[in-house]
Motif scaffolding. Structure first.
Motif, PDB file in Angstrom:
ATOM      1  N   SER A  58       0.826  -1.206   0.000  1.00 19.81           N
ATOM      2  CA  SER A  58       0.000   0.000   0.000  1.00 19.81           C
ATOM      3  C   SER A  58       0.859   1.255   0.000  1.00 19.81           C
ATOM      4  O   SER A  58       0.521   2.249  -0.665  1.00 19.81           O
ATOM      5  CB  SER A  58      -0.946  -0.006   1.208  1.00 19.81           C
ATOM      6  N   ASP A  59       1.994   1.229   0.714  1.00 16.42           N
ATOM      7  CA  ASP A  59       2.905   2.379   0.686  1.00 16.42           C
ATOM      8  C   ASP A  59       3.539   2.531  -0.697  1.00 16.42           C
ATOM      9  O   ASP A  59       3.674   3.647  -1.221  1.00 16.42           O
ATOM     10  CB  ASP A  59       4.001   2.215   1.736  1.00 16.42           C
ATOM     11  N   GLY A 222      -6.581  12.386  -3.119  1.00 10.24           N
ATOM     12  CA  GLY A 222      -5.534  11.830  -2.272  1.00 10.24           C
ATOM     13  C   GLY A 222      -6.094  11.140  -1.037  1.00 10.24           C
ATOM     14  O   GLY A 222      -5.639  10.055  -0.655  1.00 10.24           O
ATOM     15  N   ALA A 223      -7.097  11.758  -0.392  1.00  9.93           N
ATOM     16  CA  ALA A 223      -7.698  11.149   0.791  1.00  9.93           C
ATOM     17  C   ALA A 223      -8.451   9.870   0.443  1.00  9.93           C
ATOM     18  O   ALA A 223      -8.421   8.894   1.200  1.00  9.93           O
ATOM     19  CB  ALA A 223      -8.635  12.153   1.475  1.00  9.93           C
ATOM     20  N   LEU A 228      -8.535   3.886   0.658  1.00  8.18           N
ATOM     21  CA  LEU A 228      -8.636   2.604  -0.041  1.00  8.18           C
ATOM     22  C   LEU A 228      -7.396   1.733   0.162  1.00  8.18           C
ATOM     23  O   LEU A 228      -7.498   0.539   0.430  1.00  8.18           O
ATOM     24  CB  LEU A 228      -8.881   2.837  -1.531  1.00  8.18           C
ATOM     25  N   VAL A 229      -6.211   2.325   0.020  1.00 10.58           N
ATOM     26  CA  VAL A 229      -4.995   1.508   0.080  1.00 10.58           C
ATOM     27  C   VAL A 229      -4.621   1.126   1.517  1.00 10.58           C
ATOM     28  O   VAL A 229      -3.920   0.122   1.741  1.00 10.58           O
ATOM     29  CB  VAL A 229      -3.802   2.210  -0.607  1.00 10.58           C
ATOM     30  N   GLN A 230      -5.075   1.917   2.499  1.00  8.89           N
ATOM     31  CA  GLN A 230      -4.733   1.611   3.890  1.00  8.89           C
ATOM     32  C   GLN A 230      -5.874   0.942   4.650  1.00  8.89           C
ATOM     33  O   GLN A 230      -5.693   0.532   5.796  1.00  8.89           O
ATOM     34  CB  GLN A 230      -4.346   2.905   4.626  1.00  8.89           C
ATOM     35  N   LEU A 424      -7.991   0.614  -5.786  1.00  9.24           N
ATOM     36  CA  LEU A 424      -8.858  -0.556  -5.615  1.00  9.24           C
ATOM     37  C   LEU A 424      -8.077  -1.858  -5.735  1.00  9.24           C
ATOM     38  O   LEU A 424      -8.289  -2.801  -4.964  1.00  9.24           O
ATOM     39  CB  LEU A 424      -9.986  -0.522  -6.652  1.00  9.24           C
ATOM     40  N   VAL A 425      -7.169  -1.919  -6.697  1.00 13.14           N
ATOM     41  CA  VAL A 425      -6.357  -3.122  -6.848  1.00 13.14           C
ATOM     42  C   VAL A 425      -5.497  -3.352  -5.604  1.00 13.14           C
ATOM     43  O   VAL A 425      -5.432  -4.464  -5.064  1.00 13.14           O
ATOM     44  CB  VAL A 425      -5.467  -3.023  -8.110  1.00 13.14           C
ATOM     45  N   ILE A 426      -4.847  -2.299  -5.129  1.00 12.18           N
ATOM     46  CA  ILE A 426      -4.001  -2.425  -3.943  1.00 12.18           C
ATOM     47  C   ILE A 426      -4.838  -2.816  -2.723  1.00 12.18           C
ATOM     48  O   ILE A 426      -4.399  -3.587  -1.863  1.00 12.18           O
ATOM     49  CB  ILE A 426      -3.248  -1.114  -3.672  1.00 12.18           C
ATOM     50  N   ALA A 427      -6.069  -2.307  -2.650  1.00 11.05           N
ATOM     51  CA  ALA A 427      -6.940  -2.619  -1.515  1.00 11.05           C
ATOM     52  C   ALA A 427      -7.222  -4.107  -1.417  1.00 11.05           C
ATOM     53  O   ALA A 427      -7.395  -4.649  -0.308  1.00 11.05           O
ATOM     54  CB  ALA A 427      -8.255  -1.849  -1.641  1.00 11.05           C
TER      55      ALA A 427
END
Length: 472
Positions: A58-59, A222-223, A228-230, A424-427
């Motif tokens: 995610s990072d 950005g938010a 989503l990723v975190q 979404l993919v990273i999530a």
């Protein structure tokens, strides 16, 4: 990027044929560089992660998202600002920033330095992309202008096709070469630009957008990407995740208010009252999310599950983008008998079908030719049908003096979609290294791509011109 070709300064007189060729070459090269960076880094994603193993997936996603968020936020205001002051200066400044930031990316000692350098790189790209189009419009006239704009626009499709292969070849040396390659190219482009470009600006008196609009885009998009990723790491009900979603909603509301009430809005409200423009932007967000998500998921699957080398990944992904120009030509011919809305809907649904095909067929021990290649060809065909029609239809009902601004806004929407798709993919792929069975996570990611493509098709159904409303 308002750029009225009739209102540029006297500096923008027609040039000789030889010099016009150089002008088109350097402007197209710079646009190609900016577009290439949207595709080439996907292939380097795995190797960047290996250089910074202490950072989570995610990072690492911010290497992609930071570029797209800043690029989306600044594309319109920087283009409009350069229109008013000096297109040549804006273009060269953007090229210099992009090149220097590329060097900073290549020398990054840690992930967050790389993310920051990518954001600066996006500032340069956001300045050089709209000014390059404005300089083409002021340099050429009549049929020559149409041909030049088409060549400039084609660089995006070429970058999409060449990006994975170029990226794979460079990453075989080191992922840092993905950024180092921009330095000699950028220096050459700056030298030629200084010598051959004539300056010009918009003298119509239209004011550039205020900075608040760009800030609200960065805050909202950005938010949303952060949430989503975190979300999996923090927990979807965690106060930090909820706060990120709330900031995204607040940023969106503030942006809508800025557009509606500001004397210097990021987007002229009159443009949004044009039916084809409004619905094309909504459709391109959905399709942009599907496209960016599918590309990243395909690269990660080939690298992390099938264990492909970087150059092999680039070659295996390339057939999809290569289908784009073929079906773009077919779409152009079909447009004589079929509406742009119908072509775009078909393309979006075809793309969704490709996503569903791959998620239902891939296995850990699978074969590329029977499991991934068919989906790549189908999604490439869908892209060729949908994307050119979206970009063309969005500005088709706008008056000529607003077409370049409209084009910039559509590209902004496309980048917003890309951020959503990557996030979404990273999530669905948190801490990939700890997953024993990777298939379910990738299946969910491809389902997300299919759904966003269908949403894009739904919006495209309303892209028909409203004959009862005058142009903005």
């Amino acid at each position: 990027m308002t750029g009225r070709p009739e209102s540029v300064t006297q500096d923008a007189a027609p040039q000789s044929r030889d010099r016009s060729g150089l002008v088109l070459g350097v402007l197209s090269l710079a646009a190609f560089m900016a577009a290439l960076d949207l595709f080439i880094v996907n292939v380097a994603f795995r190797d960047i992660g290996r250089s910074f193993p202490e950072e989570s997936l995610s990072d690492q996603s911010w290497v992609l998202n930071a570029y797209a968020v800043v690029y989306a936020a600044l594309l319109v205001p920087l283009g409009r600002y350069a229109d008013q002051r000096s297109r040549k200066t804006g273009f060269i400044a953007g090229l210099v920033v992009f090149t220097v930031a590329s060097l900073a990316c290549a020398l990054a000692p840690n992930l967050w330095f790389l993310v920051a350098a990518r954001a600066v790189q996006a500032v340069g790209a956001a300045a050089l992309t709209p000014t390059s189009l404005g300089l083409i419009v002021q340099t050429f006239s009549g049929p020559a202008r149409t041909r030049a704009v088409r060549i400039w626009a084609a660089t995006g499709a070429i970058a999409a096709a060449a990006g994975p292969v170029i990226g794979g070849s460079l990453v075989e040396l080191s992922w840092r070469w993905v950024f180092l390659i921009n330095i000699p190219t950028g220096i050459l482009a700056v030298i030629v630009a200084v010598k051959v470009l004539r300056d010009g600006r918009d003298t119509s008196g239209t004011r550039a957008p205020g900075p608040l609009g760009a800030f609200f885009v960065i805050l909202a998009v950005g938010a949303l990407a952060l949430a989503l990723v975190q979300g999996n790491d923090w927990g979807w009900g965690n106060p930090k995740t909820v706060t990120a979603f709330a900031l995204a909603a607040a940023g969106s509301a503030a942006l809508a208010l800025q557009i509606a009430r500001s004397s210097r809005p990021l987007v002229d409200l009159a443009l949004l009252q044009v039916r084809t423009f409004r619905w094309s932007n909504l459709s391109v967000i959905g399709f942009g999310a599907a496209f960016a998500g599918f590309l990243l998921a395909g690269v990660l699957w080939a690298q992390l599950v099938w264990g492909y080398s970087d150059i092999k990944v680039g070659l295996c992904v390339a057939p999809g983008p290569l289908m784009v120009p073929v079906f773009a030509v077919l779409a152009q011919r079909a447009a004589r008998r079929v509406s742009s809305s119908a072509i775009t809907v078909t393309g979006c649904l075809l793309f969704a079908a490709g996503c569903v095909l791959v998620l239902t067929s891939v296995t850990v021990d699978g074969a590329y030719a029977t499991q991934l290649l068919p989906a790549l060809l189908i999604t490439g065909a869908g892209t060729g049908l949908a994307l050119p029609e979206l970009l063309a239809t969005a500005t088709s009902e706008l008056p000529p003096e607003r077409s370049t601004t409209g084009s910039a806004i559509v590209n902004t929407s496309r980048q917003i979609g890309a951020v959503v798709g990557v996030s979404l993919v990273i999530a669905y792929l948190p801490d990939f290294s700890g997953i024993e069975d990777p298939v379910p996570g990738f299946q969910h990611a491809w389902w997300a791509c299919a759904i966003t493509a269908v949403l894009g098709a739904g919006a495209a159904m309303f892209m028909r011109p409203d004959r009862g409303v005058s142009k903005a």
